[in-house]
Design a protein around this motif. Structure first.
Motif, PDB file in Angstrom:
ATOM      1  N   ALA A 267       0.820  -1.210   0.000  1.00 51.45           N
ATOM      2  CA  ALA A 267       0.000   0.000   0.000  1.00 51.45           C
ATOM      3  C   ALA A 267       0.856   1.263   0.000  1.00 51.45           C
ATOM      4  CB  ALA A 267      -0.933  -0.004   1.195  1.00 51.45           C
ATOM      5  N   VAL A 268       1.993   1.229   0.669  1.00 51.08           N
ATOM      6  CA  VAL A 268       2.872   2.391   0.715  1.00 51.08           C
ATOM      7  C   VAL A 268       3.466   2.658  -0.666  1.00 51.08           C
ATOM      8  CG1 VAL A 268       4.967   3.349   1.751  1.00 51.08           C
ATOM      9  CG2 VAL A 268       3.383   2.029   3.147  1.00 51.08           C
ATOM     10  N   MET A 269       3.871   1.595  -1.341  1.00 52.17           N
ATOM     11  CA  MET A 269       4.434   1.731  -2.682  1.00 52.17           C
ATOM     12  C   MET A 269       3.393   2.309  -3.642  1.00 52.17           C
ATOM     13  SD  MET A 269       7.227   1.175  -4.302  1.00 52.17           S
ATOM     14  CE  MET A 269       8.122   0.280  -5.505  1.00 52.17           C
TER      15      MET A 269
ATOM     16  N   SER B  84     -10.774  -6.361  -2.219  1.00 52.21           N
ATOM     17  CA  SER B  84     -11.406  -5.566  -1.181  1.00 52.21           C
ATOM     18  C   SER B  84     -10.293  -5.047  -0.282  1.00 52.21           C
ATOM     19  CB  SER B  84     -12.399  -6.401  -0.382  1.00 52.21           C
ATOM     20  OG  SER B  84     -11.739  -7.461   0.257  1.00 52.21           O
ATOM     21  N   GLN B  85     -10.527  -3.895   0.319  1.00 49.61           N
ATOM     22  CA  GLN B  85      -9.496  -3.296   1.151  1.00 49.61           C
ATOM     23  C   GLN B  85      -9.771  -3.591   2.614  1.00 49.61           C
ATOM     24  OE1 GLN B  85      -9.217   0.850   0.273  1.00 49.61           O
ATOM     25  NE2 GLN B  85      -7.842   0.500  -1.435  1.00 49.61           N
ATOM     26  N   LEU B  86      -8.732  -4.000   3.302  1.00 48.77           N
ATOM     27  CA  LEU B  86      -8.808  -4.242   4.727  1.00 48.77           C
ATOM     28  C   LEU B  86      -7.960  -3.173   5.412  1.00 48.77           C
ATOM     29  CD1 LEU B  86      -9.600  -6.078   7.121  1.00 48.77           C
ATOM     30  CD2 LEU B  86      -7.481  -7.301   6.723  1.00 48.77           C
TER      31      LEU B  86
ATOM     32  N   VAL C 257      -3.474  -0.221   5.075  1.00 43.71           N
ATOM     33  CA  VAL C 257      -4.445  -0.669   4.088  1.00 43.71           C
ATOM     34  C   VAL C 257      -3.848  -1.834   3.312  1.00 43.71           C
ATOM     35  CG1 VAL C 257      -5.805  -0.008   2.084  1.00 43.71           C
ATOM     36  CG2 VAL C 257      -5.332   1.667   3.865  1.00 43.71           C
ATOM     37  N   ARG C 258      -4.615  -2.941   3.250  1.00 43.95           N
ATOM     38  CA  ARG C 258      -4.172  -4.102   2.484  1.00 43.95           C
ATOM     39  C   ARG C 258      -5.256  -4.462   1.487  1.00 43.95           C
ATOM     40  NH1 ARG C 258      -2.337  -8.831   6.288  1.00 43.95           N
ATOM     41  NH2 ARG C 258      -4.519  -8.639   6.847  1.00 43.95           N
TER      42      ARG C 258
END
Length: 116
Positions: free
Chosen positions: A47-49, A78-80, A86-87
């Protein structure tokens, strides 16, 4: 293209976080830098990338990451969100029910149990 200080810092951070196979293509002298970043954006799960690549594309006004790619990504995953992280998690494939009367099998200690 003229790079600003913020864009240079983002490019350095992206190169630092990238996999070793992608590092040679992440150079500011590379004319295809933003298309390479779009490929990395689609391939990575970090998510950071993704946020860094999105930020540098916004600063450069690059139309490489358009709304279509973002909507495709959201449809497949889907985002967790947990404590600010955030994944993207792949959505499970729902099984098609060919026979609605078929009962689920019960398995006990590795063997199918017949119930009457």
């Amino acid at each position: 293209m003229n790079f600003t200080k913020a864009m240079i810092d983002l490019a350095k951070e992206i190169r630092r976080r990238a996999e070793s196979d992608d590092k040679p293509s992440i150079k500011m002298a590379n004319p295809e830098l933003f298309s390479e970043l779009a490929i990395i954006y689609q391939r990575t799960n970090d998510a950071v990338m993704k946020a860094l690549i999105k930020e540098i594309c916004q600063l450069a006004d690059s139309p490489v990451l358009d709304a279509q790619h973002e909507s495709e990504q959201n449809e497949k995953h889907s985002q967790l969100v947990y404590r600010g992280q955030v994944r993207n998690i792949p959505k499970p494939i729902e099984p098609t029910e060919s026979d609605p009367h078929q009962k689920p099998r019960k398995i006990y200690r590795g063997q199918v149990v017949q119930h009457s």
